[in-house]
Motif scaffolding. Structure first.
Motif, PDB file in Angstrom:
ATOM      1  N   ARG A  17       0.977   3.016  -8.944  1.00  0.00           N
ATOM      2  CA  ARG A  17       0.855   2.000  -9.978  1.00  0.00           C
ATOM      3  C   ARG A  17      -0.622   1.719 -10.240  1.00  0.00           C
ATOM      4  NH1 ARG A  17       1.582  -0.843  -5.406  1.00  0.00           N
ATOM      5  NH2 ARG A  17       0.456  -2.813  -5.178  1.00  0.00           N
ATOM      6  N   PHE A  18      -0.884   1.253 -11.425  1.00  0.00           N
ATOM      7  CA  PHE A  18      -2.238   0.966 -11.883  1.00  0.00           C
ATOM      8  C   PHE A  18      -2.297  -0.524 -12.162  1.00  0.00           C
ATOM      9  CE2 PHE A  18      -5.906   1.930 -14.751  1.00  0.00           C
ATOM     10  CZ  PHE A  18      -6.535   2.854 -13.955  1.00  0.00           C
ATOM     11  N   GLU A  19      -3.296  -1.217 -11.628  1.00  0.00           N
ATOM     12  CA  GLU A  19      -3.392  -2.655 -11.861  1.00  0.00           C
ATOM     13  C   GLU A  19      -4.849  -3.093 -11.892  1.00  0.00           C
ATOM     14  OE1 GLU A  19      -2.811  -4.647  -7.487  1.00  0.00           O
ATOM     15  OE2 GLU A  19      -0.999  -3.886  -8.439  1.00  0.00           O
ATOM     16  N   PHE A  20      -5.060  -4.282 -12.431  1.00  0.00           N
ATOM     17  CA  PHE A  20      -6.400  -4.863 -12.488  1.00  0.00           C
ATOM     18  C   PHE A  20      -6.636  -5.686 -11.229  1.00  0.00           C
ATOM     19  CE2 PHE A  20      -9.602  -7.981 -13.783  1.00  0.00           C
ATOM     20  CZ  PHE A  20     -10.558  -7.127 -14.324  1.00  0.00           C
ATOM     21  N   LYS A  21      -7.713  -5.396 -10.524  1.00  0.00           N
ATOM     22  CA  LYS A  21      -8.068  -6.123  -9.306  1.00  0.00           C
ATOM     23  C   LYS A  21      -9.113  -7.174  -9.691  1.00  0.00           C
ATOM     24  CE  LYS A  21      -9.070  -5.178  -4.476  1.00  0.00           C
ATOM     25  NZ  LYS A  21      -7.854  -5.643  -3.853  1.00  0.00           N
ATOM     26  N   ILE A  22      -8.688  -8.413  -9.746  1.00  0.00           N
ATOM     27  CA  ILE A  22      -9.523  -9.502 -10.252  1.00  0.00           C
ATOM     28  C   ILE A  22     -10.822  -9.639  -9.475  1.00  0.00           C
ATOM     29  CG2 ILE A  22      -9.650 -12.009 -10.572  1.00  0.00           C
ATOM     30  CD1 ILE A  22      -6.610 -11.895 -11.155  1.00  0.00           C
ATOM     31  N   GLU A  23     -10.751  -9.619  -8.145  1.00  0.00           N
ATOM     32  CA  GLU A  23     -11.959  -9.843  -7.347  1.00  0.00           C
ATOM     33  C   GLU A  23     -12.999  -8.729  -7.507  1.00  0.00           C
ATOM     34  OE1 GLU A  23      -8.649  -8.489  -4.502  1.00  0.00           O
ATOM     35  OE2 GLU A  23      -8.836  -9.800  -6.209  1.00  0.00           O
TER      36      GLU A  23
END
Length: 117
Positions: A17-23
């Motif tokens: 899966r591909f996701e945005f890592k906020i930190e």
């Protein structure tokens, strides 16, 4: 390779899966919560894809694709590489490197998890 193509490539692997890592303020590709790709920008503002690589493969790639493939940005320089996506003209190589990165991570997973992928 466009950002959409990078996402599609990473998501094409089983259970990835591909996701945005906020930190980190960047996109990451994961398999069972294990990182295998980071899609973002380096300090010179090049769009990069950072991938896991065998140390000997990483060394070869850095020598033969100088200024296009570098040591992993903000990662262990021995085990990660960064590919400058705006400068590389070989999408097939990028696909192979992403597949290799995914495989290196999956190979380290416990057998019971690998069997579910």
């Amino acid at each position: 390779m466009s950002p959409q193509a990078v996402k599609a490539l990473c998501e094409s692997f089983p259970s990835a899966r591909f996701e945005f890592k906020i930190e980190w303020e960047t996109e990451v590709a994961l398999v069972t919560d294990k990182l295998f790709a980071i899609h973002g920008f380096d300090k010179e503002n090049y769009r990069i894809l950072t991938l896991k690589a065998k140390p000997e493969d990483g060394e070869y790639l850095r020598q033969n694709y100088e200024n296009i493939i570098t040591a992993g940005y903000h990662m262990n320089k021995r085990h990660w590489i960064s590919v400058r996506l705006d400068e590389i003209n070989d999408d097939e190589l990028v696909r192979k490197l992403a597949r290799d990165s995914y495989t290196l991570i999956v190979d380290k997973l416990p057998r019971r998890i690998k069997d579910t992928l």
